[in-house]
Design an enzyme around this catalytic site. Structure first.
Site, PDB file in Angstrom:
ATOM      1  N   GLU A 154     -20.443 -13.042 -31.238  1.00 59.16           N
ATOM      2  CA  GLU A 154     -19.820 -12.253 -30.176  1.00 59.16           C
ATOM      3  C   GLU A 154     -19.598 -10.825 -30.667  1.00 59.16           C
ATOM      4  OE1 GLU A 154     -16.297 -14.350 -28.907  1.00 59.16           O
ATOM      5  OE2 GLU A 154     -17.450 -16.089 -28.237  1.00 59.16           O
TER       6      GLU A 154
ATOM      7  N   HIS B 215     -15.778 -14.267 -23.363  1.00 58.77           N
ATOM      8  CA  HIS B 215     -14.666 -14.947 -24.061  1.00 58.77           C
ATOM      9  C   HIS B 215     -13.314 -14.583 -23.420  1.00 58.77           C
ATOM     10  CE1 HIS B 215     -13.540 -16.884 -28.137  1.00 58.77           C
ATOM     11  NE2 HIS B 215     -12.643 -17.184 -27.201  1.00 58.77           N
TER      12      HIS B 215
END
Ligand code: NAI
Length: 408
Positions: A264, A287
């Site tokens: 990420e 997220h």
């Protein structure tokens, strides 16, 4: 002995709701800072502070802890605690608290929304209409009522989702490695494979562990019912992304919702790339499963209550690096002494001998240990000599002793 003033430094814009919770058991002078101070500034700011409240950007290592001899506890006003050297904090008798379950409801709601959006094929229709298309067909679009939802991991989030989905009329199945009490009419499955073969939507709510890493591998994705949907809003390493992309390519999986990824971006300035970006039947989110204002407020309250209980009751309940002791209020007429110590034979005896020599009766006592640290609390009856704290601090094994404020 009981006139100690507690001071708390809260950095990184900890939610304002923390203040009321932190002072819920007695006075605490709170100082706030908006950003994350650099290590030098933090060391200076920590002088005289009993509590430090941080979020994810402030790193606490041995050097910071050494510069903060007054620090009694650290509160991570977030879920993760990787930013703190937990072992070093424990060795200095500093428990660390966080708020791991404050965003449970937020994740469950996002999952529920994703289930409905996927089953109604909203992502494809939304992409199309933004480009001037008009996909009005009902083909492949379903209500969620009476559809089979498979929940993998029936913990805090899994059970919340179970209740919400049941209320919408879904048939809920779940698989967990621990025996779990089913909510409502939810049905436990004996194996993950049985759940995968049965359900129209499968959603993952397990932690990342050696056991769960890559749990949705090529074989398991292929074991899902043809035309079903997969949701991962738990951890990025649970699903083989290439295998999912391949199953989306040939239609074995009808759509997916993914909130967490193997890699990420560390900030919004870094680009995100994933093989899933090419699919119009996949909901991708950055997220944000737990990212709601309500969750932020709950995190503020949850972490702060744990800190306040530590300051005023000596409770280490839910500490992430410390033996857990959750005592009730101090016994009337007693003084509570809290002693983090090195876990070695004989410490409790030395503590009790010191109490006896001071003419105090041990009215109640609590002890827990882990491999390295012990944490003892004693409610002592009788007036204690002025140098009692020094005597306890001088005992072999004491890390740091503390006499708690007398109940007001
Ligand atoms: P929890 O600890 O309450 O529940 C996890 C459950 O998974 C437990 O019941 C456990 O027994 C079960 N489990 C563990 N290994 C398993 C296995 N191999 N197979 C089946 N079941 C297994 O955790 P919680 O709070 O429900 O969180 C679930 C996940 O959601 C975690 O991965 C957490 O990190 C993630 N999460 C994601 C957020 C986001 O922003 N997307 C926010 C909050 C949590």
């Amino acid at each position: 002995m009981s006139t100690q003033t507690f001071r708390a430094l809260l950095v990184e814009n900890v939610h304002p709701d923390a203040d009321a919770a932190l002072t819920g058991y007695g006075p605490v002078e709170i100082t706030r800072a908006s950003g994350s101070p650099d290590p030098q500034a933090l060391k200076a700011a920590l002088k005289g502070q009993s509590v430090l409240g941080i979020r994810s950007r402030t790193h606490i290592d041995a050097a910071i802890l050494d510069a903060a001899p007054d620090l009694l506890a650290v509160g991570c006003f977030c879920i993760g605690t990787n930013q703190v050297d937990l072992a070093e904090a424990a060795r200095r008798g500093v428990p660390v608290f966080n708020a791991p379950f404050a965003n449970t409801r937020s994740v469950a709601e996002l999952t529920l929304a994703s289930i409905i959006m996927l089953m109604r094929r909203v992502p494809e229709k939304m992409f199309a209409i933004h480009e001037g298309g008009w996909l009005k067909s009902a083909d492949g679009c379903n209500e969620v009522r009476k559809k089979k939802l498979g929940i993998v991991g029936y913990g805090n989030i899994g059970t919340q989702l179970s209740v919400l989905a049941s209320a919408l009329g879904m048939h809920v199945y779940f698989y967990d490695i621990e025996p779990k009490l089913a909510h409502g009419n939810a049905r436990p499955m004996e194996s993950l494979e049985a759940l995968l073969a049965e359900c129209d939507v499968v959603t993952l709510h397990v932690p990342s562990s050696t056991q769960t890493r890559n749990m949705m591998n090529r074989e398991r994705i292929r074991a899902m019912k043809p035309g079903s949907f997969l949701i991962n809003q738990a951890r990025g390493d649970l699903v083989d992304i290439e295998a999912l992309a391949s199953a989306l390519d040939d239609g074995h999986i009808a759509g997916a919702a993914v909130d967490v990824f193997p890699v990420e971006p560390s900030s919004k300035d870094n680009r995100f790339d994933s093989p899933l970006q090419r699919f119009r039947n996949v909901i991708l989110t950055p997220h944000i499963g737990g990212s709601t204002l309500e969750a932020q407020a709950a995190i503020g309250q949850d972490s702060a209550i744990k800190l306040a209980k530590y300051l005023y009751l000596g409770s280490t309940g839910h500490a992430v690096n410390f033996p857990q002791v959750e005592p009730g209020p101090v016994r009337p007429g007693c003084t509570r002494v809290a002693v983090p110590h090195v876990n070695a034979p004989g410490f409790l005896r030395r503590l009790n001998d010191a109490a006896e020599r001071a003419g105090a009766n041990v009215a109640a006592q609590f002890l827990q240990t882990d491999a390295e640290i012990g944490y003892a609390l004693a409610d002592l009856e009788g007036a204690l000599p002025a140098d009692f704290l020094d005597r306890i601090n001088a005992l072999d094994g004491t890390i740091r002793a503390r006499i708690l404020p007398s109940p007001g």
